[in-house]
Design an enzyme around this catalytic site. Structure first.
Site, short mmCIF file in Angstrom:
data_model
loop_
_atom_site.label_atom_id
_atom_site.label_comp_id
_atom_site.label_asym_id
_atom_site.label_seq_id
_atom_site.Cartn_x
_atom_site.Cartn_y
_atom_site.Cartn_z
N PRO A 1 0.83 -1.20 0.00
CA PRO A 1 0.00 0.00 0.00
C PRO A 1 0.87 1.26 0.00
O PRO A 1 1.85 1.33 0.75
CB PRO A 1 -0.79 -0.12 1.31
CG PRO A 1 -0.01 -1.05 2.17
CD PRO A 1 0.67 -2.00 1.22
N HIS A 2 0.55 2.20 -0.88
CA HIS A 2 1.35 3.44 -0.93
C HIS A 2 0.51 4.59 -1.47
O HIS A 2 -0.52 4.38 -2.09
CB HIS A 2 2.60 3.23 -1.80
CG HIS A 2 2.31 2.83 -3.20
ND1 HIS A 2 2.07 1.52 -3.56
CD2 HIS A 2 2.21 3.54 -4.33
CE1 HIS A 2 1.84 1.45 -4.85
NE2 HIS A 2 1.92 2.66 -5.35
N GLY A 3 0.98 5.80 -1.17
CA GLY A 3 0.25 6.97 -1.63
C GLY A 3 1.15 8.17 -1.77
O GLY A 3 2.31 8.14 -1.35
#
Lengths: 149, 561
Positions: A66-68
């Protein structure tokens, strides 16, 4: 690429407890807030969920990334968490995820952000390394496996 | 200072001669210019059409077509036979030289632009990073080509060259040095071998070849000037010239690199891209002139200026803006070089030319192949590297042109240089393609360390969207601090480098292809995935637009009222 430059001992956790996708993401962000790496919890959470909405970052063999991107962080923030029970993360192969690599990077700043994810993924793509991580008992052990220290 | 005064005096003399020539032939300067413009018209059209035909139908580099066009329309072929009413012969000899002063001036400007851009495109970071293998292969090829080229002239009976240090011999040595890697890059891209150990080695070797080729030319120009002035050359003096040439190169390049950002910072105060590009080009011309005054060649100065600016953020801007003028002027240069081929002067040197060309081939295959073999390649891999370094091109022609213009080499030797360029450029593609049949180019004991290359193909609905995604991908890679190097090939091709990661990406119609070592595929796949997903943002934003129909109506509404 040296993972030690980005990962710190206080952003590596062996004991994630949440049992849903949303829960794991929130737990990791909360722990980053507690470690003083992230200030704006909501902005960071929103950026990660926005990315998940496009396509799940649950890969294969229990790995999720998960990344942003958000301007509420000034430089790359990275964390690695393990949940040995496994969490349904809508992964590519349908299997529950146990190893979670999270990154949050500023929207416009240049730097090896995705490359960091790629390097960790490359390490974890080896079954022996995954087994070692899942057998680890403490945060420090996980950190050692990842950074080779 | 004396040399500078001498140069100025020479220039004044030339101008006076030109004016005198115009006056004595009963025509004014307007008539001269009219002839020049008509000549340029013929050259541009023939060069471009020739280049197009060679590329399209023979699958050969366009430079060969431009050369052939020049040979066809030059004073020794059709051009010398066409008598235009009121204007005279279309292309005639001027004091034993195939081009008029004016025309040669334009060709010189083109060669400066060519080398300025070559310098700008030099990937200094890769040059330093792949220095060991690249320098061995580059230096091996350079030394072999130079020595064999020079010796060929010395040992050939009856050409009046009997010393290794004879300026003509030195020129034949230096002409066969510079590899033109564009042709090889295209083939490597087509065969998906650019990221292979051979591909990486060839491209790194070619950068060394370029830089050291320029340094060698600088030394030879210095030597030739002393030799042709009739003074005997002692080894001490030769050493001095070499030190001076290398010193000029190293000092000016170092100063350029050190101050490039300050200079461009100052230039950026103009806040106009045209002004910035024009000023940088002006500086390149200035340094070219200074190099000539220092006893070197103008192209050396232009190359150094390009090299110095290559690491600034203005480099892509300059490249982009000069591309138009490059596309127009550089074919003129190659066409003029073709025009200078005097077929009658070539007859006696045809056999010599064949031997010289053969030696030029052997020099690179052996000179680059042996160091490659010593490093980690087997015979097959070494042959591939040698053949990849085979084609000579632009720089060989420019050096030959300088030799001819300065009277160091005659028409015959000039023809020999053109012949070698054509032969190596034509032979390299089929030989290189054939050499890539078969297995690994690495030695058995090293094969385990050889990289498996994975080809990632992504097919998109249209060519436009592929190009769009490719550009986004390139930008994302640059943001991830990769060096992305654009190679001049028919299809858009990029070489991507960072630390020990090297891969290539290219567009094949509506397909995006990434050739990447298996160990590095994670990074390429993940960055591409993010860019692919970012297209959904774009689609969403188009949905927020007013309807396209409504926007179209707004645009043309009232046009026919």
């Amino acid at each position: 690429m040296n993972l030690k430059k980005t990962l710190t001992p206080d952003t590596v956790w062996v004991d994630l407890r949440a049992d849903t996708k949303q829960g794991v993401i929130e737990e990791m962000v909360d722990r980053l807030v507690a470690a003083g790496k992230v200030r704006d919890r909501e902005a960071v959470l929103a950026s990660i969920l926005e990315r998940e909405a496009k396509m799940s970052t649950g890969m294969q063999n229990g790995v999720a990334i998960p990344h942003g991107k958000t301007d509420s962080v000034r430089s790359l923030v990275a964390a690695v968490g393990i949940n040995k029970a496994g969490v349904n993360f809508d992964s590519l192969d349908g299997s529950p995820c146990t190893i979670f690599i999270m990154t949050i990077s500023p929207t416009q700043r240049t730097g090896p952000h995705i490359q960091f994810l790629a390097e960790v993924s490359r390490l974890i793509s080896q079954p022996a390394e995954r087994d070692k991580l899942l057998a680890a008992r403490t945060h420090a052990e996980v950190y050692e496996i990842l950074t080779g220290k | 200072m004396q040399e500078a005064t001498q140069t100025v005096t020479n220039a004044v003399q030339l101008a006076a001669e030109a004016a005198g020539h115009a006056a004595s032939s009963g025509h004014g300067i307007t008539h001269m210019m009219m002839l020049l413009i008509v000549q340029l018209a013929v050259i541009i059209i023939f060069a471009k059409v020739g280049g197009f035909l060679f590329q399209r139908f023979l699958r050969m580099p366009s430079v060969l077509g431009e050369l052939a066009s020049g040979m066809l329309i030059g004073p020794y072929a059709l051009g010398g036979a066409i008598d235009l009413p009121g204007m005279g012969i279309l292309f005639s000899e001027h004091a034993g030289f195939a081009a008029s002063t004016e025309l040669y001036g334009i060709a010189t400007l083109a060669s400066i632009i060519l080398l300025f851009l070559a310098g700008l495109e030099t990937d200094l970071a890769a040059f330093l990073r792949y220095s060991v293998v690249g320098s061995m292969v580059g230096l091996g090829g350079l030394a072999a080509a130079f020595v064999l080229g020079d010796l060929c002239a010395v040992l050939w009976p009856g050409n009046g060259i009997d010393s290794f240090m004879d300026p003509a011999a030195l020129f034949l040595g230096v002409i066969s040095v510079a590899t033109s890697v564009g042709i090889t890059a295209r083939i490597l891209a087509e065969k998906k071998k650019m990221a292979s150990p051979e591909g990486v080695t060839i491209l790194a070797g070619a950068v060394f070849d370029d830089v050291f080729g320029i340094v060698t030319l600088a030394i030879v120009m210095g030597l030739a000037k002393v030799e042709s002035s009739g003074e005997g050359v002692a080894w001490g003096a030769i050493g001095l010239i070499a030190v001076k040439a290398i010193g000029f190169f190293v000092v000016v390049t170092a100063l350029g690199l050190a101050f490039a950002r300050k200079i461009t910072g100052a230039i950026k105060q103009f806040r106009s891209r045209e002004m910035m590009v024009a000023t940088c080009f002006g500086l390149a011309l200035l340094l070219a002139g200074l190099a000539e005054m220092a006893g070197l060649a103008m192209i050396i100065g232009a190359y150094i200026m390009g090299l110095a600016l290559s690491r600034t953020d203005l480099a892509p801007e300059i490249e982009h803006h000069l591309q138009g003028i490059y596309n127009l002027l550089v074919p003129i240069f190659f066409c003029v070089m073709g025009m200078m081929v005097d077929f009658s002067a070539m007859k006696p040197v045809l056999v010599f030319g064949s031997v010289y060309s053969l030696l030029a081939i052997i020099a690179k295959v052996v000179g680059c192949g042996v160091p490659a073999w010593l490093m980690k390649f087997n015979l097959r891999g070494s042959l591939r590297i040698g053949l990849g370094m085979l084609p000579r091109g632009e720089v060989a022609l420019i050096v030959a042109g300088i030799g001819l213009a300065s009277g160091i080499i005659g028409q015959g030797i000039f023809g020999v240089a053109i012949m070698m360029t054509v032969v190596t450029t034509m032979l390299a593609p089929p030989l290189l393609v054939k050499s890539f049949d078969g297995g690994s180019g690495l030695r058995k004991e090293m094969a385990g360390t050889g990289e498996d290359i994975v080809s990632i193909d992504l097919e998109l609905p249209s060519r436009d969207i592929t190009e769009f995604l490719l550009n986004r991908f390139v930008r994302a890679l640059q943001q991830e601090e990769f060096f992305v190097h654009h190679l001049h090939t028919d299809e858009p091709t990029y070489r991507v480098l960072k630390d020990d990661i090297a891969f290539t990406l290219l567009q094949e119609g509506n397909k995006l292809v990434i050739n990447v070592p298996k160990a590095n595929q994670h990074v390429a796949r993940m960055i591409l995935l993010e860019e692919l997903l970012s297209l959904t943002d774009l689609l969403d934003s188009t949905k927020r637009m007013k309807s396209i129909g409504q926007m179209g109506t707004d645009l043309v509404n009232g046009l026919f009222a």
